[in-house]
Structure formats: structure tokens, C-alpha cells
Design a protein around this motif. Structure first.
Motif, PDB file in Angstrom:
ATOM      1  N   ALA A 318       0.835  -1.205   0.000  1.00  0.00           N
ATOM      2  CA  ALA A 318       0.000   0.000   0.000  1.00  0.00           C
ATOM      3  C   ALA A 318       0.866   1.250   0.000  1.00  0.00           C
ATOM      4  N   ALA A 319       1.915   1.238   0.821  1.00  0.00           N
ATOM      5  CA  ALA A 319       2.802   2.394   0.889  1.00  0.00           C
ATOM      6  C   ALA A 319       3.556   2.599  -0.430  1.00  0.00           C
ATOM      7  N   LEU A 320       4.011   1.493  -1.028  1.00  0.00           N
ATOM      8  CA  LEU A 320       4.763   1.590  -2.283  1.00  0.00           C
ATOM      9  C   LEU A 320       3.864   2.057  -3.417  1.00  0.00           C
ATOM     10  N   VAL A 321       2.653   1.507  -3.488  1.00  0.00           N
ATOM     11  CA  VAL A 321       1.715   1.904  -4.540  1.00  0.00           C
ATOM     12  C   VAL A 321       1.377   3.385  -4.428  1.00  0.00           C
ATOM     13  N   LYS A 322       1.190   3.858  -3.211  1.00  0.00           N
ATOM     14  CA  LYS A 322       0.885   5.272  -2.999  1.00  0.00           C
ATOM     15  C   LYS A 322       2.061   6.145  -3.442  1.00  0.00           C
ATOM     16  N   ALA A 323       3.273   5.714  -3.111  1.00  0.00           N
ATOM     17  CA  ALA A 323       4.458   6.480  -3.490  1.00  0.00           C
ATOM     18  C   ALA A 323       4.640   6.516  -4.998  1.00  0.00           C
ATOM     19  N   LEU A 324       4.314   5.417  -5.665  1.00  0.00           N
ATOM     20  CA  LEU A 324       4.478   5.351  -7.127  1.00  0.00           C
ATOM     21  C   LEU A 324       3.314   5.994  -7.864  1.00  0.00           C
ATOM     22  N   GLY A 325       2.185   6.180  -7.183  1.00  0.00           N
ATOM     23  CA  GLY A 325       1.020   6.806  -7.824  1.00  0.00           C
ATOM     24  C   GLY A 325       0.369   5.946  -8.880  1.00  0.00           C
ATOM     25  N   ILE A 326       0.366   4.614  -8.680  1.00  0.00           N
ATOM     26  CA  ILE A 326      -0.206   3.701  -9.684  1.00  0.00           C
ATOM     27  C   ILE A 326      -1.695   3.480  -9.409  1.00  0.00           C
ATOM     28  N   ARG A 327      -2.491   3.545 -10.450  1.00  0.00           N
ATOM     29  CA  ARG A 327      -3.909   3.171 -10.373  1.00  0.00           C
ATOM     30  C   ARG A 327      -4.231   2.271 -11.545  1.00  0.00           C
ATOM     31  N   TRP A 328      -5.214   1.413 -11.345  1.00  0.00           N
ATOM     32  CA  TRP A 328      -5.586   0.428 -12.362  1.00  0.00           C
ATOM     33  C   TRP A 328      -7.105   0.393 -12.463  1.00  0.00           C
ATOM     34  N   GLU A 329      -7.607   0.707 -13.634  1.00  0.00           N
ATOM     35  CA  GLU A 329      -9.072   0.727 -13.827  1.00  0.00           C
ATOM     36  C   GLU A 329      -9.611  -0.687 -13.905  1.00  0.00           C
TER      37      GLU A 329
END
Length: 329
Positions: A318-329
Motif C-alpha cells: 500500500a505504501a509503495l503503490v501510494k508512493a508510485l502513484g499507480i492506479r488500475w481501472e
């Protein structure tokens, strides 16, 4: 408050436990004997999870005295197949064999997640830990991580990286490479590491952060070039390949693992027996030899240990995804 799915799981779990008692099945007497154990691999055939599941599954069948059937159900980075496991009866007859992505990464990337892995699936065991390696196709012309970064900076958006699908560890690894090196790469997601590897070997994909178990034979054959190990230490199987820190990108650190899960509500006694059986299967000579050859480490944690591990991995993802700013539709 419990959701409808959770209430249904509790009822099914109680029914499964009652059914075991009613039939007189003793867990110590191999309750799967004469029955079929189905293991869903939520990725396409030919990848590291598929190969490892079939290897361990063969030995597991011998331990439990049953027939193990491995079914590939690819889609949505592993989410589609695990959703099928979530809906299965919690009686020990259906399990899921997943990499880290669908269990601990996808919930933090996907906008529409059909289930909660920490609530709707029961932890059985972490099967193996698998180091990640950054590999490139020889056609790229680079022989080091520094050279790759320089080439990518000279031609932004011209190089691409493959992955086993959105929200998988190879996807995170590629995004982390982009951030740490300050480069622009194009992500090409597949329905598993097998199809991604095929296109990488064909030169349709330039590079990939991949399980060492998947790419080591191709590195040895010269079909792929290993630039760096995305972990804290070099690998005995690849002694000449530096770590990402040694190659100049200490922030590019990521690893993968394989785990076995069951539908939530599966009786604890069944989970414990399955974990014990997997631990025994990992000691089978052909399994131990293959793990040693390919660089994967057997784990065989208890259900409680794996559940705690999943919570920790989910928080880190969760922390890494937030830092990378990745989203997936």
C-alpha cells in the motif's frame, strides 16, 4: 458487522466441519484419500507460479494420497482466478496458488476489487520466496544497469517492460525502476509471466523484472542478459550479477513469493493439515533439487504465520503503490 459473503463463509465452514465429523474422516488419516484436490493458479500457463504449483502439487498429491488437479484461471493480474477460489466451498477441496500481486498488491491498485484477500481468503502457507532479477533482451545492446538507464534517458518512452499483469510484482518492479532511475518506460501487461517471457525472448519486449526461477535458464543460455538482482545480496546461481544497490540504484529493491490460500471459513484443522502436507512436499527430492537449482527458498510457514505475513506485505505494498502513484481501472 459481517458482510453477506463473510456470513456465507462462516455457515459453509461450519457445515464443512460438521460434514467431516459426520463422515468420520480423521484428519490424521488423510481425508483427501480417494478424492480430488483442485488448485487454481490465477495466471496463464508457463509462468513461475504455474511451474512451481505443478511441481509441488505432484508431491502434495502423494503426501495426501489424492489426485491434484491444477487449473489455470488467468485474468486481471490474478484477481479473476482467486475470485473463483473465494466462491468455492470451504471444505479443503479447492485452493488457490498465487504470487504476491493478487493477494497484497492488487487491493491497493485496482479501483474495483471483487474481494478482500485478507478477509475472504484463508491463509494456508507461504510456499516459497523468490528473488527478482532485472533482465533485458540482447537486442537492447546494454550490458549494465547504468547503460540501460542512459539509453532510456536518451530515448524517453522508446523502451518497454513486460509484466505478468497489472498489480503484479513485475509491474511494481518496472514502475519502481522508472521512479528510481528517472526514466520513461512503457508498461506491457500480460495474463501471466509465461506469455510475458515468450515476448521478451522474441524481442517484442525489451526488459522485465522477473522471478529468477523463470529466467535463470534463459540467462544461462544467453537468450537474456541479467543486469541486477533486486534484493540485498547476490545470488549463488548468478554470482557475477550485481545487486541493484551495487549497480547504482539502491531504491530498486523488490521480491516475490508464492502462497497457498483457501476460501475463508475453511476449518482450521484442514488448513493445518494442508500446511503440514505442503511442508512435506517441499522436502521431496525432486522438489528440493529444483528449488535449489532455480534459486527459490522453501518456506512452508504455518497458517497463522502466513496470515501475519500477508498483513505486513499488504501494508508495505500500500505504501509503495501510494508512493508510485499507480492506479488500475
Amino acid at each position: 458487522m459481517c458482510s453477506d459473503l463473510q456470513r456465507r463463509r462462516l455457515l459453509q465452514g461450519a457445515a464443512a466441519a460438521a460434514g467431516l465429523a459426520a463422515t468420520g474422516w480423521a484428519l490424521a488419516a488423510e481425508p483427501w484419500a480417494g478424492n480430488t484436490l483442485r488448485i487454481v493458479v490465477p495466471l496463464a500457463p508457463g509462468g513461475s507460479a504455474d511451474a512451481m504449483c505443478r511441481l509441488v502439487g505432484n508431491a502434495l498429491g502423494r503426501v495426501l494420497g489424492t489426485t491434484v488437479i491444477v487449473e489455470n484461471k488467468p485474468g486481471a493480474g490474478g484477481v479473476t482466478g482467486l475470485a473463483e477460489v473465494v466462491k468455492a466451498r470451504p471444505d479443503g477441496s479447492t485452493l488457490g496458488y498465487s504470487l504476491a500481486g493478487a493477494l497484497t498488491v492488487a487491493p491497493h491498485i485496482a479501483r474495483h476489487m471483487p474481494f478482500d484477500p485478507l478477509k475472504d481468503l484463508a491463509a494456508v502457507t507461504q510456499v516459497v520466496a523468490v528473488p527478482e532479477v532485472l533482465v533485458v533482451h540482447p537486442k537492447t545492446g546494454v550490458r549494465s544497469l547504468g547503460a540501460l538507464v542512459a539509453k532510456a534517458k536518451a530515448a524517453p518512452g522508446q523502451l518497454n517492460f513486460g509484466s505478468a499483469g497489472n498489480a503484479t510484482v513485475p509491474h511494481l518492479g518496472g514502475e519502481l525502476l522508472k521512479r528510481e532511475a528517472g526514466i520513461d518506460l512503457v508498461h506491457v501487461p500480460y495474463k501471466g509471466s509465461g506469455p510475458a517471457l515468450n515476448d521478451l525472448l522474441a524481442g517484442q519486449v525489451d526488459l522485465m523484472v522477473a522471478d529468477v526461477t523463470l529466467v535463470r535458464p534463459h540467462i544461462a543460455a544467453g537468450r537474456l542478459l541479467a543486469l541486477a538482482v533486486a534484493g540485498p545480496a547476490r545470488l549463488a546461481e548468478l554470482p557475477d550479477v550485481p545487486t541493484t544497490a551495487q549497480a547504482g540504484l539502491p531504491g530498486l529493491a523488490i521480491s516475490n513469493w508464492h502462497g497457498m490460500v483457501a476460501p475463508a471459513g475453511t476449518p482450521p484443522e484442514l488448513l493445518a493439515r494442508l500446511q503440514q502436507a505442503v511442508a512435506e512436499a517441499l522436502k521431496a527430492p525432486e522438489v528440493a533439487a529444483r528449488l535449489d537449482q532455480e534459486g527459490a527458498d522453501p518456506v512452508a510457514s504455518t497458517p497463522a504465520q502466513f496470515a501475519a505475513f500477508l498483513r505486513g506485505e499488504s501494508a508495505r505494498s500500500a505504501a509503495l503503490v501510494k508512493a508510485l502513484g499507480i492506479r488500475w481501472e
